[in-house]
Motif scaffolding. Structure first.
Motif, PDB file in Angstrom:
ATOM      1  N   LYS A 260       0.829  -1.203   0.000  1.00 51.22           N
ATOM      2  CA  LYS A 260       0.000   0.000   0.000  1.00 51.22           C
ATOM      3  C   LYS A 260       0.861   1.249   0.000  1.00 51.22           C
ATOM      4  CE  LYS A 260      -3.856  -2.213   2.410  1.00 51.22           C
ATOM      5  NZ  LYS A 260      -4.739  -2.192   3.615  1.00 51.22           N
ATOM      6  N   ASN A 261       0.530   2.197  -0.888  1.00 53.46           N
ATOM      7  CA  ASN A 261       1.208   3.487  -0.914  1.00 53.46           C
ATOM      8  C   ASN A 261       0.795   4.307   0.304  1.00 53.46           C
ATOM      9  OD1 ASN A 261       2.730   3.963  -3.586  1.00 53.46           O
ATOM     10  ND2 ASN A 261       0.818   3.003  -4.236  1.00 53.46           N
ATOM     11  N   VAL A 262       1.792   4.796   1.032  1.00 57.06           N
ATOM     12  CA  VAL A 262       1.491   5.635   2.194  1.00 57.06           C
ATOM     13  C   VAL A 262       1.989   7.062   2.011  1.00 57.06           C
ATOM     14  CG1 VAL A 262       1.421   3.721   3.820  1.00 57.06           C
ATOM     15  CG2 VAL A 262       3.592   4.849   3.343  1.00 57.06           C
ATOM     16  N   SER A 263       2.866   7.268   1.060  1.00 59.82           N
ATOM     17  CA  SER A 263       3.388   8.613   0.827  1.00 59.82           C
ATOM     18  C   SER A 263       3.767   8.752  -0.636  1.00 59.82           C
ATOM     19  CB  SER A 263       4.611   8.866   1.716  1.00 59.82           C
ATOM     20  OG  SER A 263       5.214  10.097   1.409  1.00 59.82           O
ATOM     21  N   LEU A 264       3.420   9.885  -1.225  1.00 59.77           N
ATOM     22  CA  LEU A 264       3.708  10.116  -2.635  1.00 59.77           C
ATOM     23  C   LEU A 264       4.028  11.591  -2.848  1.00 59.77           C
ATOM     24  CD1 LEU A 264       3.703   9.111  -5.622  1.00 59.77           C
ATOM     25  CD2 LEU A 264       1.284   9.702  -5.690  1.00 59.77           C
ATOM     26  N   SER A 265       5.172  11.857  -3.462  1.00 62.19           N
ATOM     27  CA  SER A 265       5.552  13.222  -3.833  1.00 62.19           C
ATOM     28  C   SER A 265       5.939  13.224  -5.306  1.00 62.19           C
ATOM     29  CB  SER A 265       6.743  13.711  -3.007  1.00 62.19           C
ATOM     30  OG  SER A 265       6.457  13.672  -1.633  1.00 62.19           O
ATOM     31  N   GLU A 266       5.509  14.245  -6.034  1.00 63.83           N
ATOM     32  CA  GLU A 266       5.847  14.383  -7.448  1.00 63.83           C
ATOM     33  C   GLU A 266       6.232  15.830  -7.718  1.00 63.83           C
ATOM     34  OE1 GLU A 266       2.988  11.189  -9.695  1.00 63.83           O
ATOM     35  OE2 GLU A 266       2.075  13.083  -9.102  1.00 63.83           O
ATOM     36  N   ALA A 267       7.156  16.023  -8.644  1.00 62.22           N
ATOM     37  CA  ALA A 267       7.595  17.388  -8.926  1.00 62.22           C
ATOM     38  C   ALA A 267       8.148  17.496 -10.337  1.00 62.22           C
ATOM     39  CB  ALA A 267       8.664  17.829  -7.931  1.00 62.22           C
TER      40      ALA A 267
END
Length: 423
Positions: free
Chosen positions: A166-173
């Motif tokens: 399960k994804n618990v943290s996601l950052s995109e830039a």
């Protein structure tokens, strides 16, 4: 023999474990917009229709490019003033294809690539018999084979942390990489263009696992810019080298060299180098850090951890790919993958976390003047999920090329978007 002190000073990925969660801080900057058309599709193996993750798509006679996600899917945004252009699609060990833009205007675009079946061992271009001498030549000629101009690269960065599946943290830039010449000792800088983040800390056992360095991590494994992060011409004797079966990419013949560090008292490197047979340039590298020495690996990667826990990495993997333009090579794609175990003193089962960060260059231009630093520049100590703000709708990225979200990340984004709408 390697000096343990110098090893632990290497600027490799560092993780934090915190109890306290911090608010966002850095402001995202906007780019001027222009008209563009977005094309989507999938790149697959023609033999079995398996998805080809990391396939490279580039618009010919431009510096516009993208890569496929783990499902082989891509999104390619092209300015509308570019009409009669071709797109080259390539993948290591497969025959490249050049496809007119009109092909991408159909529904459900699928691009099959054929494996290269040529008996490369018989090709006379492979003249080296000593793999260590080949690697020495690769390092010695890097000033001739890679960019010697300052360049400003537009790139997409994604950082995902999973607990279990399960994804618990996601950052995109979207970022600007201010790349220094490959024959320079100056450090590369990264400036933020725009970014979004989200996290579900209810899945983190009250412990927030965070990655320090953000996009600097995949950029730091640029071995031709930073060869001393692993090896240089002076300490090649500390490694064992051997030839593997050669391969091809973009009609270029590649040596494949296996390497393995000899001193195994501390965490040690092993992997493969893909070296162009004509110019002896490094085209791709895939390598791991052996972390069987748990105590040393923990000291290297974990800076803070809660009391009553043991935290250690169980897998550390790196990938770097270079692109070519006008006879010169440059950083194109970097990926770091880490898996960590958190053992609680009074819990029967442990927790496993996977951290993946990837950085793909989607455009670039030569920059003749030195860039002045401003508030958009990121610190090398940045923690993206703390220091950027916001999450937004599907049109958030505008004209910027990004890596298409794979199924698990797309599902996580949808759940977060639904939660925001319901609140």
């Amino acid at each position: 023999m390697r000096n343990p002190t110098s090893f632990f000073a290497r600027p490799i990925v560092i993780l934090f474990l915190f109890f306290v969660l911090s608010p966002g801080a850095v402001t995202a900057f906007q780019q001027p917009s222009q008209e563009y058309t977005e094309y989507k599709g999938q790149v697959v193996n023609s033999q079995n229709n398996d998805a080809l993750a990391g396939a490279y798509l580039s618009v010919q006679n431009t510096n516009i490019s993208t890569v496929t996600n783990s499902d082989g899917e891509f999104s390619l945004k092209i300015p509308q003033n570019l009409k009669d252009v071709n797109v080259q699609v390539s993948f290591l060990g497969f025959q490249s294809r050049t496809i007119p833009l009109q092909f991408f205007q159909q529904d459900k675009v699928v691009i099959p690539l054929q494996e290269s079946l040529e008996e490369l061992n018989e090709v006379s271009i492979f003249t080296y018999t000593d793999p260590a001498a080949l690697v020495h030549n690769m390092l010695e000629t890097r000033g001739n084979n890679y960019f010697t101009d300052r360049t400003t690269m537009t790139a997409f960065y994604r950082e995902a942390i999973k607990r279990g599946r399960k994804n618990v943290s996601l950052s995109e830039a979207v970022v600007k990489i201010h790349k220094q010449p490959y024959d320079s000792n100056s450090d590369d800088d990264i400036a933020l263009v725009k970014a979004r983040k989200t996290a579900d800390y209810t899945r983190l056992d009250t412990v927030a696992l965070k990655l320090r360095g953000g996009p600097y991590n995949p950029l730091s494994i640029d071995l031709m810019k930073n060869p001393t992060h692993i090896f240089n011409q002076r300490d090649l004797a500390n490694f064992k080298f051997s030839f593997d079966n050669p391969t091809k990419i973009d009609e270029q013949y590649l040596y494949v060299v296996n390497f393995e560090e000899l001193d195994k008292r501390m965490p040690w490197y092993y992997g493969k180098l893909f070296i162009d047979a004509n110019t002896f340039s490094l085209v791709k590298a895939s390598f791991n850090l052996n972390v069987d020495n748990r105590s040393a690996a923990t000291d290297l990667f974990v800076q803070k951890k809660p009391g009553g826990t043991k935290v250690y990495p169980v897998e550390v993997k790196y990938d770097i790919t270079y692109r070519q333009k006008d006879g010169r090579w440059y950083f194109g794609y970097g990926n770091t993958q880490l898996e960590f175990v958190v053992n609680w003193k009074r819990k029967l089962f442990n927790s496993r976390y996977k951290v993946n960060s990837e950085l793909a260059v989607t455009n670039w231009e030569v920059n003749t003047e030195k860039v002045k630093r401003d508030d958009s520049f990121l610190s090398r100590r940045v923690i993206m999920n703390d220091d950027i703000s916001g999450f937004a709708d599907l049109s958030f990225w505008g004209e910027n090329n990004i890596i298409e979200p794979d199924e698990s990340i797309e599902s996580a984004i949808d759940k977060i978007r639904d939660k925001l709408e319901n609140n």
